[in-house]
Enzyme design. Sequence first.
Site, PDB file in Angstrom:
ATOM      1  CE  LYS A   1      -0.636   1.001  -0.456  1.00  0.00           C
ATOM      2  NZ  LYS A   1      -1.476   1.787  -1.367  1.00  0.00           N
TER       3      LYS A   1
ATOM      4  NE  ARG B   1      -7.231   5.506  -5.527  1.00  0.00           N
ATOM      5  CZ  ARG B   1      -6.451   4.932  -4.617  1.00  0.00           C
ATOM      6  NH1 ARG B   1      -6.078   3.686  -4.773  1.00  0.00           N
ATOM      7  NH2 ARG B   1      -6.052   5.581  -3.565  1.00  0.00           N
TER       8      ARG B   1
ATOM      9  N   PRO C   1      -0.357  -3.475  -6.322  1.00  0.00           N
ATOM     10  CG  PRO C   1       1.859  -4.023  -6.704  1.00  0.00           C
ATOM     11  CD  PRO C   1       0.776  -3.103  -7.150  1.00  0.00           C
ATOM     12  CD  GLU C   2      -4.804  -2.559  -1.664  1.00  0.00           C
ATOM     13  OE1 GLU C   2      -4.970  -2.518  -0.435  1.00  0.00           O
ATOM     14  OE2 GLU C   2      -5.714  -2.332  -2.467  1.00  0.00           O
TER      15      GLU C   2
END
Length: 293
Positions: free
Chosen positions: A61, A277, A2-3
């Site tokens: 966040k 990433r 989730p951002e």
Amino acid sequence: MPELPEVETVRSGLAAKILGAKIDEVKVFENRSIRQHEKGKKDFQSQLAGNKVVSANRRGKFMWLQLENQNRDDALVIHLGMSGQVLIHKTEELEKHARVVFDLTTKRNKKLTMRFVDQRMFGGMFLDSLTQTSEGDLLPIRVSHIARDLFDPFVDDEKIVADILKRKAGIKSLLLNQAIVSGVGNIYADEALWQTKLHYLTPGSRLKPKQVHQTLAALREIMQKAILAGGTSFDEQYVRVNGESGWFEVELNAYGQEGEPCARCGREIVREAWANRSSHRCPRCQPARNLGG
Ligand SMILES: [Zn+2]
């Protein structure tokens, strides 16, 4: 993962449903989901029981519910991690991965349950005290080092730009640095840099102020679209507060588009390993030049 838009979607969903609600009882089914609450499960449950939810807040966040817990911890901080969800239901039946369950009575005397559901358990919740920061914000102590996000009415773009211009790190890692600007993650960073035609490794110190301002504007625009669409996510674990899928409707130009033609020039988007990433870019629009420190 989730951002900001996903977290904002959950926050606004909670704000619409449980402000003023009283917490009757809290059941912790998985201690790992409250591992950051150092005083343990009994303290967590007893501090929450009988409290009222005053407001639902967010920075970057991080999300927290302000409680009427005078003289004690007055913020319930909720971090969604990779797969965390907060669901509100009237029914009794619990989800398989329900970790913490709150029985609530709303202002209108209705019974509801709020569940923290988390399959992979990178998320969690803890109680903290609200503190006034030097900038005049009321934040949970453990969130107080997090910079304002781009939707904060008091965010200072000039300060963010100045911070970025004086650093040698690559622009993407600076955008993801939560002490410079909060709430930006991998998806929206890749999208914004595609829009402003910047390679993710371009050192902050090599950028012009205008390029950074344009990148912030691009981030705002893309995240605003995602908020309006109800959150963007590639993670099927992510759902909105009412359980409805938050599957996005925002068109992505870079993130997850490897092998697809660039919407601007037609060259294939590439995905490259970056900081454990990956990063996506168009090799023609975002070339690897001007990257020296
Ligand atoms: Zn291109």
